[in-house]
Write a protein that holds these residues in place. Structure first.
Motif, PDB file in Angstrom:
ATOM      1  N   ASN A   9     -43.613  -2.763 106.047  1.00 31.94           N
ATOM      2  CA  ASN A   9     -42.594  -1.754 106.316  1.00 31.94           C
ATOM      3  C   ASN A   9     -42.606  -0.662 105.253  1.00 31.94           C
ATOM      4  N   MET A  10     -42.980  -1.013 104.020  1.00 33.08           N
ATOM      5  CA  MET A  10     -43.013  -0.015 102.952  1.00 33.08           C
ATOM      6  C   MET A  10     -44.107   1.017 103.192  1.00 33.08           C
ATOM      7  N   HIS A  11     -45.233   0.593 103.757  1.00 36.36           N
ATOM      8  CA  HIS A  11     -46.285   1.563 104.103  1.00 36.36           C
ATOM      9  C   HIS A  11     -45.725   2.628 105.033  1.00 36.36           C
ATOM     10  N   LEU A  12     -44.939   2.203 106.000  1.00 30.85           N
ATOM     11  CA  LEU A  12     -44.364   3.142 106.965  1.00 30.85           C
ATOM     12  C   LEU A  12     -43.258   3.967 106.325  1.00 30.85           C
ATOM     13  N   ARG A  13     -42.468   3.350 105.462  1.00 33.34           N
ATOM     14  CA  ARG A  13     -41.387   4.077 104.784  1.00 33.34           C
ATOM     15  C   ARG A  13     -41.932   5.221 103.931  1.00 33.34           C
ATOM     16  N   MET A  14     -43.100   5.042 103.337  1.00 35.52           N
ATOM     17  CA  MET A  14     -43.681   6.100 102.510  1.00 35.52           C
ATOM     18  C   MET A  14     -43.795   7.410 103.277  1.00 35.52           C
ATOM     19  N   PHE A  15     -44.198   7.316 104.536  1.00 28.14           N
ATOM     20  CA  PHE A  15     -44.336   8.521 105.348  1.00 28.14           C
ATOM     21  C   PHE A  15     -42.982   9.189 105.576  1.00 28.14           C
ATOM     22  N   GLU A  16     -41.977   8.388 105.871  1.00 28.93           N
ATOM     23  CA  GLU A  16     -40.646   8.937 106.133  1.00 28.93           C
ATOM     24  C   GLU A  16     -40.070   9.592 104.878  1.00 28.93           C
ATOM     25  N   ILE A  17     -40.223   8.913 103.740  1.00 27.45           N
ATOM     26  CA  ILE A  17     -39.711   9.437 102.471  1.00 27.45           C
ATOM     27  C   ILE A  17     -40.390  10.756 102.127  1.00 27.45           C
ATOM     28  N   ALA A  18     -41.714  10.797 102.285  1.00 27.58           N
ATOM     29  CA  ALA A  18     -42.474  12.003 101.959  1.00 27.58           C
ATOM     30  C   ALA A  18     -42.092  13.157 102.875  1.00 27.58           C
ATOM     31  N   ARG A  19     -41.965  12.895 104.167  1.00 24.42           N
ATOM     32  CA  ARG A  19     -41.623  13.969 105.107  1.00 24.42           C
ATOM     33  C   ARG A  19     -40.241  14.541 104.789  1.00 24.42           C
ATOM     34  N   ASP A  20     -39.271  13.666 104.546  1.00 22.04           N
ATOM     35  CA  ASP A  20     -37.930  14.139 104.199  1.00 22.04           C
ATOM     36  C   ASP A  20     -37.966  15.052 102.979  1.00 22.04           C
ATOM     37  N   HIS A  21     -38.691  14.627 101.945  1.00 21.12           N
ATOM     38  CA  HIS A  21     -38.731  15.386 100.693  1.00 21.12           C
ATOM     39  C   HIS A  21     -39.389  16.753 100.899  1.00 21.12           C
ATOM     40  N   LEU A  22     -40.524  16.783 101.575  1.00 21.45           N
ATOM     41  CA  LEU A  22     -41.229  18.054 101.791  1.00 21.45           C
ATOM     42  C   LEU A  22     -40.390  19.007 102.636  1.00 21.45           C
ATOM     43  N   HIS A  23     -39.684  18.485 103.606  1.00 16.92           N
ATOM     44  CA  HIS A  23     -38.836  19.341 104.433  1.00 16.92           C
ATOM     45  C   HIS A  23     -37.642  19.872 103.637  1.00 16.92           C
ATOM     46  N   ARG A  24     -37.112  19.067 102.728  1.00 17.34           N
ATOM     47  CA  ARG A  24     -36.019  19.540 101.881  1.00 17.34           C
ATOM     48  C   ARG A  24     -36.477  20.674 100.970  1.00 17.34           C
ATOM     49  N   LEU A  25     -37.708  20.568 100.471  1.00 23.15           N
ATOM     50  CA  LEU A  25     -38.238  21.621  99.610  1.00 23.15           C
ATOM     51  C   LEU A  25     -38.401  22.933 100.366  1.00 23.15           C
ATOM     52  N   GLY A  26     -38.678  22.828 101.665  1.00 24.74           N
ATOM     53  CA  GLY A  26     -38.826  24.024 102.482  1.00 24.74           C
ATOM     54  C   GLY A  26     -40.189  24.686 102.406  1.00 24.74           C
ATOM     55  N   SER A  27     -41.089  24.117 101.587  1.00 26.48           N
ATOM     56  CA  SER A  27     -42.405  24.737 101.403  1.00 26.48           C
ATOM     57  C   SER A  27     -43.448  24.210 102.377  1.00 26.48           C
ATOM     58  N   HIS A  28     -43.159  23.065 102.998  1.00 30.16           N
ATOM     59  CA  HIS A  28     -44.116  22.435 103.907  1.00 30.16           C
ATOM     60  C   HIS A  28     -43.409  21.924 105.158  1.00 30.16           C
ATOM     61  N   VAL A  29     -44.142  21.896 106.247  1.00 30.02           N
ATOM     62  CA  VAL A  29     -43.677  21.258 107.471  1.00 30.02           C
ATOM     63  C   VAL A  29     -44.680  20.158 107.814  1.00 30.02           C
ATOM     64  N   VAL A  30     -44.218  18.924 107.841  1.00 29.24           N
ATOM     65  CA  VAL A  30     -45.097  17.795 108.157  1.00 29.24           C
ATOM     66  C   VAL A  30     -45.207  17.682 109.669  1.00 29.24           C
ATOM     67  N   ILE A  31     -46.410  17.867 110.185  1.00 31.35           N
ATOM     68  CA  ILE A  31     -46.615  17.845 111.641  1.00 31.35           C
ATOM     69  C   ILE A  31     -47.300  16.558 112.106  1.00 31.35           C
ATOM     70  N   GLY A  32     -47.668  15.698 111.171  1.00 38.17           N
ATOM     71  CA  GLY A  32     -48.301  14.444 111.561  1.00 38.17           C
ATOM     72  C   GLY A  32     -48.577  13.560 110.368  1.00 38.17           C
ATOM     73  N   GLY A  33     -48.806  12.286 110.656  1.00 38.97           N
ATOM     74  CA  GLY A  33     -49.169  11.322 109.628  1.00 38.97           C
ATOM     75  C   GLY A  33     -50.336  10.483 110.107  1.00 38.97           C
TER      76      GLY A  33
END
Length: 250
Positions: free
Chosen positions: A19-43
């Motif tokens: 589950n932690m492998h999958l959580r890494m993607f969610e955590i990273a996407r949330d952070h990048l979207h908060r920064l506003g500099s990147h849009v994650v379109i896939g993993g």
């Protein structure tokens, strides 16, 4: 300036996927979207080739099957089996370059109406919005834990050329613990400092110490690992008696 479109790619054994492998993607996407500099379109999850030779590494056929099961409930993370299908183990730099080159080829082909010429087996991992004619460039970034970042400092493990290609050409998104200091490690490395603008540090505030190593140990000891990995992955492990598992814990 519009946000950079990004596909997050995680390399590793996924032995088994947790589950932690999958959580890494969610955590990273949330952070990048908060920064506003990147849009994650896939993993993407890219399990390592059997030739990597790691101790206790299950066959790629099993690891691919488990990742497919783990991703059944994800609407944006996909499995890439390219790495496992090669004749031999490939370095992380080559895995990143392969996927980046294919994304670039698809973007070019879709703009020129040549997408049908691409082999579906080679592009099944590509996000739908890229396949459907994304107008912008898309960057593949390596998603990893702080341990991989720190492994860059291990003598003989990584070549300078590999580190420069991974960090300089693609970039890192590093998931780290609240009590660690990856910025100090970056500061102590001339190479990483040179490309530190390509390194995004993401702190995981909800502590999760799940690891594949601990799960394999628990399975060998017939201890329950329920809720540490997807139920369908656990069922698969017991069905095929992987990692020395002997009994079903439900």
């Amino acid at each position: 300036m519009s946000p950079v479109k990004v596909i997050l790619l995680a390399c590793g054994s996924f032995n088994p996927p947790t589950n932690m492998h999958l959580r890494m993607f969610e955590i990273a996407r949330d952070h990048l979207h908060r920064l506003g500099s990147h849009v994650v379109i896939g993993g993407l999850i890219s399990p390592v080739h059997d030739g990597y030779g790691k101790k206790d590494l299950e066959a790629a056929t099993h690891r691919l099957a488990m990742v497919r099961l783990a991703l059944q409930n994800s609407d944006w993370i996909k499995l890439s089996d390219w790495e496992c299908k090669q004749e031999t183990w490939n370095r992380t730099k080559q895995v990143l370059q392969y996927h980046q080159n294919h994304v670039n080829a698809i973007l070019h082909s879709s703009r020129n109406s040549h997408f049908d010429k691409l082999n579906e087996d080679d592009v099944h991992w590509v996000p739908d919005n890229v396949r459907n004619g994304c107008e912008d460039s898309v960057q593949i970034k390596l998603l990893c834990g702080a341990d991989l970042l720190e492994s860059f400092g291990t003598p003989g493990l990584w070549s300078d050329d590999d580190i420069e290609a991974i960090v300089g050409q693609h970039g890192l998104v590093v998931i780290t613990r609240s009590n660690t200091n990856p910025l100090e490690f970056i500061y102590n490395s001339d190479m990483l400092t040179k490309y530190m603008s390509n390194i995004t540090i993401v702190t995981e505030w909800i502590r999760n110490e799940v690891s594949s190593t601990k799960i394999r140990r628990a399975l060998r000891r017939s201890e329950s690992v329920k809720y540490l990995l997807p139920d369908k992955v656990l069922d698969y492990i017991h069905k095929h008696h992987l990692y020395g598992s002997k009994s079903m814990h439900l």
